[in-house]
Design a protein around this motif. Structure first.
Motif, mmCIF file in Angstrom:
data_model
loop_
_atom_site.group_PDB
_atom_site.id
_atom_site.type_symbol
_atom_site.label_atom_id
_atom_site.label_comp_id
_atom_site.label_asym_id
_atom_site.label_seq_id
_atom_site.Cartn_x
_atom_site.Cartn_y
_atom_site.Cartn_z
ATOM 1 N N ILE A 83 0.810 -1.222 0.000
ATOM 2 C CA ILE A 83 0.000 0.000 0.000
ATOM 3 C C ILE A 83 0.841 1.270 0.000
ATOM 4 O O ILE A 83 0.296 2.371 -0.090
ATOM 5 C CB ILE A 83 -0.972 0.034 1.194
ATOM 6 N N ASN A 84 2.160 1.135 0.131
ATOM 7 C CA ASN A 84 2.991 2.340 0.068
ATOM 8 C C ASN A 84 4.293 2.041 -0.663
ATOM 9 O O ASN A 84 4.616 0.897 -0.941
ATOM 10 C CB ASN A 84 3.275 2.902 1.475
ATOM 11 N N GLY A 85 5.012 3.096 -0.983
ATOM 12 C CA GLY A 85 6.250 2.981 -1.746
ATOM 13 C C GLY A 85 6.163 3.812 -3.019
ATOM 14 O O GLY A 85 5.073 4.190 -3.469
ATOM 15 N N PRO A 86 7.306 4.122 -3.631
ATOM 16 C CA PRO A 86 7.293 4.916 -4.868
ATOM 17 C C PRO A 86 6.465 4.281 -5.983
ATOM 18 O O PRO A 86 5.889 4.991 -6.811
ATOM 19 C CB PRO A 86 8.782 4.973 -5.248
ATOM 20 N N GLN A 87 6.409 2.936 -6.011
ATOM 21 C CA GLN A 87 5.643 2.265 -7.061
ATOM 22 C C GLN A 87 4.144 2.514 -6.945
ATOM 23 O O GLN A 87 3.392 2.239 -7.867
ATOM 24 C CB GLN A 87 5.940 0.759 -7.056
ATOM 25 N N LEU A 88 3.717 3.051 -5.788
ATOM 26 C CA LEU A 88 2.303 3.352 -5.546
ATOM 27 C C LEU A 88 2.072 4.847 -5.317
ATOM 28 O O LEU A 88 0.982 5.236 -4.908
ATOM 29 C CB LEU A 88 1.796 2.552 -4.349
ATOM 30 N N TYR A 89 3.100 5.662 -5.569
ATOM 31 C CA TYR A 89 3.004 7.108 -5.376
ATOM 32 C C TYR A 89 2.540 7.441 -3.961
ATOM 33 O O TYR A 89 1.813 8.419 -3.742
ATOM 34 C CB TYR A 89 2.060 7.740 -6.410
ATOM 35 N N ASN A 90 2.980 6.637 -3.011
ATOM 36 C CA ASN A 90 2.618 6.845 -1.611
ATOM 37 C C ASN A 90 3.871 6.641 -0.768
ATOM 38 O O ASN A 90 4.161 5.529 -0.326
ATOM 39 C CB ASN A 90 1.516 5.869 -1.185
ATOM 40 N N PHE A 91 4.632 7.717 -0.581
ATOM 41 C CA PHE A 91 5.899 7.624 0.131
ATOM 42 C C PHE A 91 6.305 9.019 0.592
ATOM 43 O O PHE A 91 5.654 10.017 0.253
ATOM 44 C CB PHE A 91 6.983 7.017 -0.758
ATOM 45 N N THR A 92 7.375 9.089 1.365
ATOM 46 C CA THR A 92 7.864 10.362 1.887
ATOM 47 C C THR A 92 9.319 10.560 1.474
ATOM 48 O O THR A 92 9.933 9.692 0.850
ATOM 49 C CB THR A 92 7.767 10.398 3.413
ATOM 50 N N SER A 93 9.865 11.673 1.871
ATOM 51 C CA SER A 93 11.256 11.987 1.533
ATOM 52 C C SER A 93 12.251 11.108 2.290
ATOM 53 O O SER A 93 13.447 11.177 2.027
ATOM 54 C CB SER A 93 11.557 13.460 1.817
ATOM 55 N N SER A 94 11.768 10.292 3.214
ATOM 56 C CA SER A 94 12.658 9.364 3.924
ATOM 57 C C SER A 94 12.659 7.971 3.294
ATOM 58 O O SER A 94 13.276 7.049 3.829
ATOM 59 C CB SER A 94 12.248 9.258 5.396
ATOM 60 N N ASP A 95 11.993 7.802 2.160
ATOM 61 C CA ASP A 95 11.914 6.484 1.522
ATOM 62 C C ASP A 95 13.309 5.991 1.130
ATOM 63 O O ASP A 95 14.076 6.716 0.483
ATOM 64 C CB ASP A 95 11.029 6.558 0.280
#
Length: 600
Positions: A83-95
């Motif tokens: 449900i999160n991660g760059p592949q889902l456009y749901n992440f932060t600058s700490s990824d």
């Protein structure tokens, strides 16, 4: 970049064996360029270290093709639990994926800087020195191109870091970064070997430099910088590749064979101008996930185990026209069972439940096959891309598609077009059939067509082409006239049927104005180059990224099977801020002159 990101110079550049030899006599914490780069071999080791970045996990081993959503509207991350991660456009600058990309690219730049500062030290053949310098210049520029494409304004560092002090560096405007990229690449183009001299796709050649320069200028010409004067530069550099009589680039006659070659370590530099090399041979094993993390899911060791993380959007599947045989190579029309046999999807099944078919583990020659990892190479520049870039840029320069631009697009489309059976019509069902008769095709100058008849009430009611894993159906190829269909056996008689065929002329595009031609190019680039890591950036430079992905979200919600509707998540998440990655929060803490991208 802070000094803590720079690993000891010799280890960074020379590879494991050379590192061990050096560390036998020198301390780990000393930067000692004076003790290195004294021979031609040292320069070669250093250059290998610069190339090595391409095959690292944060770049093309898997992150750029699987974890960074570069497939955009072509595919989605096919895991309901994610449900999160760059592949889902749901992440932060700490990824961590974003941080790893940033630091790995700057690591490559640091390696290139160290080599370029010392390239003149050894006594050696000047032509060879020029090759090494040119390749290092190009790779440094390419790593900056990846940085500016993903992060926008970035620190422009052209010298090695030699002190822990004074390393706060502000972000240079993207236009300045592009100026440096093109400056380095143009100098490199004068120094490196031709494609025929380089001989292998993993090495930088003049053709690779020219083709990537065309790509760089297209990005510069498009959104967000919109320096439209650069379209002419893009066209001119692509034209240099097309007009190069010595290298004589051409399309491989078989679209499918292009990807078989990557699986089998075969070079075809006429088509595949530059590629990232992976290997499972001897002591040089460097494996990626091409064909595994992005590929057809498999649990069978003989086929090659694979995760198949990327699913296909129905939008991409439906974009292919009848007769375009690229579809069923790019998008697998089957899945593997646990025993390794193929179960074919019905043609009516939407694209959502299909996986990427370009890279297939069953085609690898290495045995036993590494678990979940592959030796398959990945194209960074193919000749078809050059033709499409030329056509797009030429259209922008002229305000309408020239005949040369039309011919370039038609060349790409014709290569991917069928010359097989188009339709089969039962003319007479005959009588007395108790089982399906045998169907054969004769004449027409082609071969390979295979079909199965259906019988009902003693008559042949339909004849359907058999499924084929590469072209979708076993339509055959090479037919110049319609073959004769013969129906034998089955206990009956009298059934007849007729066939029609595809021709490559069917692929030719209609007359279009500037806007219509650009729209066709936008679709054609996806059909030809899908999943090769460029779609997201294409949509961004055309300034249609967010609205396109929102359209896909609506399509998923309306059309996807219930068990795959989760695929809409990434497309619903996307915002304008996703046109760039955030500057990693770690870097903001280390470099006080950095500022964050908007929206992050």
């Amino acid at each position: 970049m802070k000094i803590k990101h720079i690993i000891p110079l010799v280890c960074l550049l020379s590879g494991t064996t050379a590192c061990k030899k050096f560390l036998d006599t020198k301390p780990l914490d000393v930067l000692a360029p004076a003790n290195y780069y004294t021979t031609e071999d040292h320069l070669r080791y250093g250059l290998a270290g610069v190339y090595d970045i391409l095959g690292k996990a944060p770049l093309y081993a898997y992150t750029m093709t699987v974890k960074l959503a570069t497939e955009a509207d072509e595919g989605y991350y096919m895991r309901a639990t994610q449900i999160n991660g760059p592949q889902l456009y749901n992440f932060t600058s700490s990824d961590p994926e974003i941080l790893n990309l940033w630091t790995t690219l700057y690591q490559g730049i640091s390696r290139a800087n160290a080599l370029l500062e010392n390239v003149n030290k050894p006594v050696m053949d000047e032509t060879v020195r020029g090759h090494i310098k040119g390749e290092a210049l190009f790779l440094r520029a390419y790593y900056y191109f990846l940085l500016v494409s993903n992060f926008g304004d970035v620190p422009l560092i052209l010298n090695t870091v030699s002190s822990v002090l004074g390393n706060d560096v502000a972000r240079s405007p993207a236009a300045e970064v592009y100026e440096q990229i093109t400056k380095d690449m143009k100098e490199a183009e004068q120094l490196v070997q031709t494609a025929s001299q380089a001989a292998i796709g993993g090495r930088i050649s003049k053709s690779a430099v020219r083709g990537i320069l065309a790509r760089v200028y297209l990005y510069w010409a498009g959104y967000p910088l919109m320096n439209t004067a650069k379209y002419k530069d893009a066209r001119d550099w692509a034209k240099k590749v097309i007009d190069d009589a010595e290298s004589a680039h051409r399309l491989n006659p078989s679209f499918s064979q292009v990807f078989v070659n990557y699986a089998q370590d075969k070079y075809d530099m006429k088509e595949s101008i530059w590629e990232v090399e992976f290997s499972a041979k001897g002591n040089t094993r460097e494996l990626g996930q091409i064909g595994s993390w992005i590929g057809i899911t498999s649990t069978n060791a003989a086929i090659g185990t694979a995760y198949g993380f990327i699913g296909v959007t129905d939008r991409l599947y439906r974009s292919y026209e009848p007769g375009d045989i690229r579809r069923d190579r790019a998008i697998a029309n089957f899945s593997y069972t646990a025993t390794g046999t193929k179960t074919f999807h019905a043609a009516t099944v939407p694209g959502y439940n299909r996986t990427v078919g370009k890279w297939r583990r069953e085609e690898e020659l290495v045995n036993p096959k590494p678990n979940q990892s592959t030796p398959q190479n990945l194209a960074l520049l193919r000749y078809s891309d050059v033709l499409l870039m030329f056509a797009e840029a030429d259209n922008e320069v002229n305000g309408a598609p020239s005949q040369a631009a039309i011919d370039a697009v038609n060349m790409v489309r014709r290569r991917g077009w069928s010359t097989g059976i188009k339709t089969i019509t039962v003319l007479s069902g005959g009588s007395g059939y108790t089982s399906a008769p045998t169907v054969t095709f004769n004449g027409g100058n082609g071969s390979g067509a295979a079909a199965t008849a259906t019988v009902a009430g003693g008559q042949v009611t339909a004849i359907v082409l058999n499924p084929d894993a590469v072209t979708g159906t076993a339509m055959g190829e090479g037919y110049t006239t319609a073959p004769t269909i013969t129906i034998t056996g089955g206990g009956g008689s009298g059934a007849t049927a007729a066939a029609t065929i595809y021709t490559t002329a069917d692929a030719d595009i209609p007359a279009l104005d500037k806007a219509g031609f650009l729209k066709l190019i936008q679709a054609e680039r996806s059909r030809e180059l899908c999943f090769e890591g460029m779609r997201k950036y294409d949509l961004i430079r055309w300034n249609i990224f967010v609205p396109t992905l929102k359209e896909v979200a609506s399509e998923f919600t309306a059309d996807a099977p219930a068990n795959l509707k989760y695929g809409a998540l990434s497309f619903n998440n996307v915002q304008s801020r996703n046109e760039l990655f955030p500057i990693p929060i770690t870097e903001l803490g280390l470099n006080k002159l950095l500022v964050q991208n908007p929206g992050w």
